[in-house]
Design a protein around this motif. Structure first.
Motif, short mmCIF file in Angstrom:
data_model
loop_
_atom_site.label_atom_id
_atom_site.label_comp_id
_atom_site.label_asym_id
_atom_site.label_seq_id
_atom_site.Cartn_x
_atom_site.Cartn_y
_atom_site.Cartn_z
N ILE A 85 0.85 -1.19 0.00
CA ILE A 85 0.00 0.00 0.00
C ILE A 85 0.89 1.24 0.00
O ILE A 85 1.62 1.48 0.96
CB ILE A 85 -0.88 0.04 1.26
N SER A 117 -0.96 11.24 8.88
CA SER A 117 -2.39 11.39 9.15
C SER A 117 -3.05 12.32 8.14
O SER A 117 -4.20 12.12 7.76
CB SER A 117 -2.58 11.96 10.56
N THR A 146 -4.41 6.38 12.62
CA THR A 146 -4.11 6.41 14.06
C THR A 146 -5.39 6.50 14.88
O THR A 146 -6.46 6.86 14.38
CB THR A 146 -3.24 7.63 14.44
N GLU A 201 -6.15 8.67 16.97
CA GLU A 201 -6.67 10.04 16.99
C GLU A 201 -7.51 10.32 15.75
O GLU A 201 -8.56 10.96 15.83
CB GLU A 201 -5.51 11.05 17.08
C1 LIG Z 1 3.52 -1.03 11.28
C2 LIG Z 1 3.10 0.01 10.32
C3 LIG Z 1 2.84 -0.33 9.01
C4 LIG Z 1 2.47 0.64 8.10
N1 LIG Z 1 2.27 0.27 6.81
C5 LIG Z 1 1.95 1.22 5.90
C6 LIG Z 1 1.82 0.87 4.54
O1 LIG Z 1 1.98 -0.29 4.17
N2 LIG Z 1 1.53 1.83 3.64
C7 LIG Z 1 1.35 3.12 4.02
O2 LIG Z 1 1.04 3.95 3.17
N3 LIG Z 1 1.49 3.51 5.31
C8 LIG Z 1 1.79 2.58 6.26
N4 LIG Z 1 1.96 2.95 7.57
C9 LIG Z 1 1.87 4.35 7.92
C10 LIG Z 1 0.65 4.73 8.72
O3 LIG Z 1 -0.47 4.77 7.91
C11 LIG Z 1 0.99 6.09 9.36
O4 LIG Z 1 1.96 5.85 10.34
C12 LIG Z 1 -0.18 6.77 9.99
O5 LIG Z 1 -1.11 7.16 9.02
C13 LIG Z 1 0.25 7.98 10.82
O6 LIG Z 1 1.09 8.85 10.14
P1 LIG Z 1 2.49 9.33 10.76
O7 LIG Z 1 3.22 8.12 11.17
O8 LIG Z 1 3.11 10.23 9.77
O9 LIG Z 1 2.12 10.13 12.06
P2 LIG Z 1 1.66 11.65 12.17
O10 LIG Z 1 0.55 11.90 11.23
O11 LIG Z 1 2.84 12.54 12.11
O12 LIG Z 1 1.06 11.64 13.63
C14 LIG Z 1 1.83 11.57 14.83
C15 LIG Z 1 0.88 11.66 15.99
O13 LIG Z 1 0.11 12.86 15.92
C16 LIG Z 1 -1.26 12.55 15.87
N5 LIG Z 1 -1.96 13.45 14.96
C17 LIG Z 1 -1.67 13.75 13.68
N6 LIG Z 1 -2.59 14.58 13.17
C18 LIG Z 1 -3.47 14.80 14.14
C19 LIG Z 1 -4.68 15.55 14.24
N7 LIG Z 1 -5.17 16.25 13.23
N8 LIG Z 1 -5.32 15.54 15.42
C20 LIG Z 1 -4.85 14.82 16.46
N9 LIG Z 1 -3.74 14.10 16.43
C21 LIG Z 1 -3.07 14.08 15.29
C22 LIG Z 1 -1.35 11.15 15.34
O14 LIG Z 1 -2.55 10.52 15.70
C23 LIG Z 1 -0.15 10.52 16.00
O15 LIG Z 1 -0.48 10.19 17.31
C24 LIG Z 1 2.33 2.00 8.50
C25 LIG Z 1 2.57 2.33 9.84
C26 LIG Z 1 2.96 1.37 10.73
C27 LIG Z 1 3.23 1.78 12.14
#
Ligand SMILES: Cc1cc2nc3c(=O)[nH]c(=O)nc-3n(C[C@H](O)[C@H](O)[C@H](O)COP(=O)(O)OP(=O)(O)OC[C@H]3O[C@@H](n4cnc5c(N)ncnc54)[C@H](O)[C@@H]3O)c2cc1C
Lengths: 352, 382
Positions: free
Chosen positions: B130, B139, B367, B369
Motif C-alpha cells: 500500500i 495522518s 491512528t 486520533e
Molecule cells: C507497522 C506500520 C505499518 C504501516 N504500513 C503502511 C503501509 O503499508 N503503507 C502506508 O502507506 N502507510 C503505512 N503505515 C503508515 C501509517 O499509515 C501512518 O503511520 C499513519 O497514518 C500515521 O502517520 P504518521 O506516522 O506520519 O504520524 P503523524 O501523522 O505525524 O502523527 C503523529 C501523531 O500525531 C497525531 N496526529 C496527527 N494529526 C493529528 C490531528 N489532526 N489531530 C490529532 N492528532 C493528530 C497522530 O494521531 C499521531 O499520534 C504503517 C505504519 C505502521 C506503524
C-alpha cells in the motif's frame, strides 16, 4: 431489532419521557413509592414481558425484556422492574404462579444463604439477606433457598421479614431482610431448566441491560451538552480533546450494548452462562469509565444535584457491584477458560 | 445524534461449514508451527502458505467466479479471516491483496485490470503493498506530494513513499499520487495507480523497525514510468477511492486479534487451576474478546447486507486496537516476567514480540486520533 421491539422501545421512551421526571426520581429517593408509574408499567405489559401469558406475562422473550430494561436504565426508572422480571421468571420456570405487583429477589450477595424447612403441609423460611433491592417496598420476595430436598424457589409476602432499611448510592432501597420461621406463600424445587445460579445470573443479565441503557443516556446527554455549551467563544464540541473523550465513551457504549444484546439472545437460545459473565464484566467496566467521561465533559454543572446526570451515574456505580461485580464474574469465567485449556479458548469462543 | 447500528450478526450454516474446512486446512498446514511464529499474526509473510490457501479456495472468497473468486458471502469470508488470525497463520503475502487491492479493482478497476490481476490474487500468487504515506504526509494523507505527470502513453512519477510494508517482497503496490496540483484543494487532483515494484526508476530502501525487523520501506520514484492502463479508476478520483479502500482496511477481525497468541500462551502459562488474580485477568480478557468479536461480526453482517458501516468499523478498530494493545500491559502487571527476544521460554518470547509490536497497532491503518475524529463526526460533534 424487529418491529415489535422497536414498538416496545418507543412505548417505553414515550412513557418514561412523560413520567420519569426529576421530581419523580427525587421523591423516590426520599422513600416515596411511585405507585402511579408502577401501575402504568403493569398496564402496558412492561413488567413481565418475557413471562408466558399463562402465568400473567406478556408472552415475549428475553430480547423484549432487554428493551424494557435498557429503557429503565436510560431513564433511571426508580422501580424494581428488573427484580420483578427475574422473580417472575424464577417462579414461572419452577412451576409456580406469579402474583400481581412488584417483586424482588433474595439473596443478591454471593455469601448470603437462605433455607426452607418443611412445616406441616407447607414450608418456612430462615436466614438473612443483605442489600435486597426494594426489599420492604415490593409486594413479594422471591427467594432462592436450600432445603433438605435440594435447591428451591419460594415466595414470601411483604412483611414476613424483619427489615433493616438501607439504600445504595442512587438512594434506591437496598434492605436487609431477616426471616425466622417465616411462612411462605408457595415453594417448589428449582425448575429443571434453570441453571444452579439462576437468581444471580439473571440479576447480572438484567443489570447489564440497565447499565448499557444508562451508558446510552450518558453518551447522548454528553453530546447534547458539549454541543450547546460555549467556552472560549466556541462550543465545547469543537475541541478535539472533548471529541476524543466522547468517541471513547461511544466505543464503550457500543461494546456494552453489544455484550448485553448477545447475552439476552443467548438467554433466549437457552444457555447463557458464558454470555452473561461477558456482559456483566463488559458493561460494568464501561460504566465506571463512561461515568468518568460524562462527568468530565459536563464540568461542574454535572456535579450538582440540580443536574440530572447523576441519576444515571450513581446508579451505574452501584449496579456494577450488584449480582456479582466484574471481578466476581471474571474469576468465574477465567477459571472455566483455564480449565478448558489454552488451545480450547478460540474454539470455545466461536462455539458460542 | 446519529446512533450506532450494531445488531447481532448470526453466522449462517454455510459459514459454520467453512469454519470446519478452514480449521482442518490450518491444522494440516500449520501443524508444528511454534507459538513465537504464530505470534507474528498477520505480519507473517510466506508465499508458499498463501499459494496453498489460494489453492484451497480461501482467497477472494466473495469475488465473482469469472475472476477466480468463489462467490461466497462476506460472512463465510469473515470466518476464514478470524480462523487464520486465531491460528496465527502467516497471511501477509496475500492479506492486503485480498482485503483491499482486489476489492478496489473490483470497484474501480478496468475489465482488463480485473482479468489480469484478480485470478492471480485468488491463487495466492500476487503480493500487494500500500503506497499511501509519505515523509510529510501521515495522518494528513491528502497532503501527499509525489507527482505523476502525464507523458506519452502514461505517467512519469517522482517522489517518495514511506512506511510501505512489504514493498521489498511484494509484486505490486497500489499507490496514491498527485496528478494535478489544485491550489487550496488538496483532496483534488489525486489518483491511484497499480505500480509494478520491479519497474525501472523505483528504489526500495529498508527501514528497520524498533524490534530489529524489516517490514516497512522507503520507496523512491525517480522518473518511474507508469503506463496508462495502470491507472485505477478515474484520474483525479483518488481521494474518493482511497477512503473507500480504508473502510475495507478498518473493518476486519485483524483489528482486535493481533495479540490473541499472547492470551492463549498466558492461559497455558498459568495452567488449568490459576490463582485468583490470574483467573480474573483471563476472564476479563475473554469477555472483552468475545464482545469485540460480536461487534466485528456485526460489521461483517452490515457489509454483507450492502450497508456502509464506516462509523461502526472505526469504533471496532478504536476499541479493538486499544484491547490488543492492553494485553501485553496486563500480562506484565500480572506476572512481571521479562519480555524476551531470542532466548527464554516460548511464552517470554511471544510476550517480548507483542510488547515491541503493540505500539504500531493504533498507528497502522489510521491512528487512534484520526479514528476518534471519524467517530466524533459520526456523533455530530464536527
Ligand atoms: C507497522 C506500520 C505499518 C504501516 N504500513 C503502511 C503501509 O503499508 N503503507 C502506508 O502507506 N502507510 C503505512 N503505515 C503508515 C501509517 O499509515 C501512518 O503511520 C499513519 O497514518 C500515521 O502517520 P504518521 O506516522 O506520519 O504520524 P503523524 O501523522 O505525524 O502523527 C503523529 C501523531 O500525531 C497525531 N496526529 C496527527 N494529526 C493529528 C490531528 N489532526 N489531530 C490529532 N492528532 C493528530 C497522530 O494521531 C499521531 O499520534 C504503517 C505504519 C505502521 C506503524
Amino acid at each position: 431489532m424487529n418491529d415489535t421491539r422497536t414498538l416496545l422501545a418507543d412505548t417505553c421512551a414515550r412513557l418514561f419521557t412523560d413520567q420519569v421526571t426529576p421530581a419523580l426520581i427525587e421523591s423516590a429517593e426520599k422513600g416515596a413509592w411511585p405507585a402511579a408509574l408502577w401501575q402504568m408499567l403493569e398496564e402496558n405489559g412492561l413488567t413481565l414481558p418475557q413471562i408466558p401469558e399463562s402465568r400473567g406475562g406478556a408472552g415475549g422473550a428475553w430480547g423484549d425484556a432487554q428493551v424494557v430494561l435498557a429503557a429503565c436504565g436510560r431513564f433511571a426508572v426508580p422501580l424494581p422492574v428488573a427484580e420483578t422480571m427475574i422473580g417472575a421468571w424464577l417462579l414461572s420456570e419452577s412451576g409456580l404462579d406469579v402474583p400481581l405487583g412488584p417483586l424482588t429477589v433474595a439473596p443478591v450477595r454471593p455469601a448470603d444463604r437462605l433455607s426452607l424447612t418443611r412445616a406441616g403441609a407447607g414450608w418456612v423460611l430462615d436466614g438473612v439477606a443483605g442489600r435486597v433491592p426494594w426489599g420492604a417496598a415490593a409486594g413479594h420476595v422471591v427467594v432462592a433457598a436450600d432445603s433438605d430436598d435440594g435447591p428451591m424457589i419460594g415466595l414470601v409476602a411483604r412483611g414476613s421479614a424483619k427489615c433493616e432499611p438501607d439504600v445504595n448510592l442512587a438512594l434506591e432501597p437496598r434492605d436487609t431482610l431477616g426471616w425466622s420461621g417465616a411462612p411462605v406463600v408457595t415453594a417448589a424445587l428449582v425448575g429443571a431448566g434453570l441453571p444452579t445460579d439462576a437468581l444471580r445470573s439473571a440479576g447480572a443479565l438484567a443489570r447489564s441491560a440497565q447499565m448499557a441503557g444508562g451508558l446510552e443516556f450518558l453518551l447522548s446527554q454528553s453530546v447534547k451538552y458539549v454541543t450547546e455549551r460555549v467556552q472560549f467563544g466556541r462550543p465545547l464540541a469543537s475541541f478535539q480533546v472533548i471529541q476524543h473523550q466522547l468517541a471513547l465513551l461511544a466505543g464503550h457504549t457500543a461494546a456494552a450494548g453489544m455484550a448485553a444484546q448477545r447475552a439476552f439472545a443467548a438467554m433466549d437460545e437457552g444457555d447463557a452462562g458464558f454470555e452473561i459473565a461477558c456482559a456483566k464484566i463488559r458493561t460494568g467496566e464501561a460504566s465506571g469509565l463512561g461515568a468518568g467521561i460524562a462527568h468530565q465533559c459536563h464540568g461542574a454543572i454535572g456535579f450538582t444535584y440540580e443536574h440530572s446526570l447523576h441519576f444515571v451515574t450513581r446508579r451505574l456505580w452501584s449496579w456494577r457491584a450488584e449480582f456479582g461485580a466484574e471481578v466476581y464474574w471474571a474469576a468465574l469465567l477465567g477459571r472455566e477458560v483455564a480449565a478448558r485449556g489454552a488451545d480450547a479458548l478460540w474454539p470455545y469462543l466461536t462455539s458460542r | 445524534m446519529a446512533t450506532f447500528n450494531f445488531q447481532l450478526g448470526k453466522l449462517p450454516p454455510e459459514a459454520q461449514k467453512v469454519r470446519a474446512e478452514i480449521r482442518d486446512f490450518l491444522a494440516r498446514t500449520l501443524g508444528g508451527t511454534s507459538a513465537t511464529k504464530r505470534a507474528l499474526s498477520w505480519g507473517g509473510f510466506d508465499r508458499d502458505f498463501s499459494r496453498r490457501l489460494g489453492e484451497a479456495g480461501f482467497i477472494g472468497m466473495t469475488w465473482p467466479k469469472k475472476y477466480g473468486g468463489h462467490e461466497r458471502s462476506a460472512l463465510e469470508r469473515y470466518v476464514v479471516l478470524e480462523e487464520t488470525l486465531a491460528a496465527g497463520a502467516p497471511t501477509s503475502a496475500h492479506w492486503v491483496a485480498d482485503r483491499q487491492s482486489g476489492p478496489l479493482l473490483l470497484r474501480f478497476g478496468t475489465e482488463e485490470q480485473r482479468q489480469r490481476f484478480l485470478p492471480r490474487i485468488t491463487k495466492g500468487e500476487l503480493a500487494f503493498a500500500i503506497g499511501m504515506s509519505e515523509p510529510d504526509s501521515g495522518s494528513d494523507l491528502a497532503s501527499i506530494r509525489t507527482r505523476a505527470e502525464r507523458v506519452e502513453g502514461g505517467y512519469r512519477v517522482n517522489g517518495t513513499k514511506i512506511w510501505t510494508s512489504n514493498a521489498h517482497i511484494s509484486d505490486y503496490a497500489i499507490a496514491l499520487f498527485r496528478t494535478k496540483v489544485v491550489p487550496d484543494k488538496k483532496h483534488e487532483g489525486l489518483s491511484q495507480f497499480l505500480v509494478d515494484l520491479k519497474s525501472e526508476g523505483i528504489g526500495i530502501r529498508p527501514i528497520i523497525d524498533l524490534a530489529g525487523g524489516h517490514d516497512f520501506n522507503e520507496v523512491h520514484f525517480q522518473n518511474a514510468f507508469v503506463p496508462d492502463d495502470m491507472l485505477v479508476g478515474k484520474d483525479g478520483d483518488g481521494w474518493k477511492q482511497v477512503t473507500t479502500e480504508l473502510a475495507f482496511e478498518r473493518s476486519g477481525p485483524e483489528r482486535y486479534l493481533s495479540s490473541i497468541r499472547l492470551i492463549i500462551e498466558l492461559i497455558r502459562e498459568v495452567g488449568a487451576e490459576p490463582g485468583e488474580r490470574a483467573a480474573v485477568v483471563i476472564g476479563r480478557l475473554t469477555a472483552h474478546m468475545a464482545t469485540l468479536r460480536q461487534m466485528s461480526l456485526s460489521v461483517a453482517g452490515m457489509l454483507q447486507a450492502g450497508q456502509n458501516p464506516n462509523l461502526e468499523a472505526a469504533v471496532v478498530k478504536d476499541v479493538g486496537t486499544s484491547f490488543e494493545q492492553e494485553i501485553p500491559e496486563v500480562v506484565h502487571a500480572l506476572l512481571g516476567v521479562e519480555p524476551r527476544l531470542g532466548s527464554g521460554s516460548q511464552f517470554e518470547r511471544v510476550f517480548g514480540y507483542l510488547v515491541e509490536h503493540a505500539p504500531s497497532f493504533s498507528l497502522r491503518g489510521g491512528t487512534r486520533e484520526v479514528l476518534r475524529g471519524i467517530i466524533a463526526r459520526g456523533l455530530g460533534l464536527r
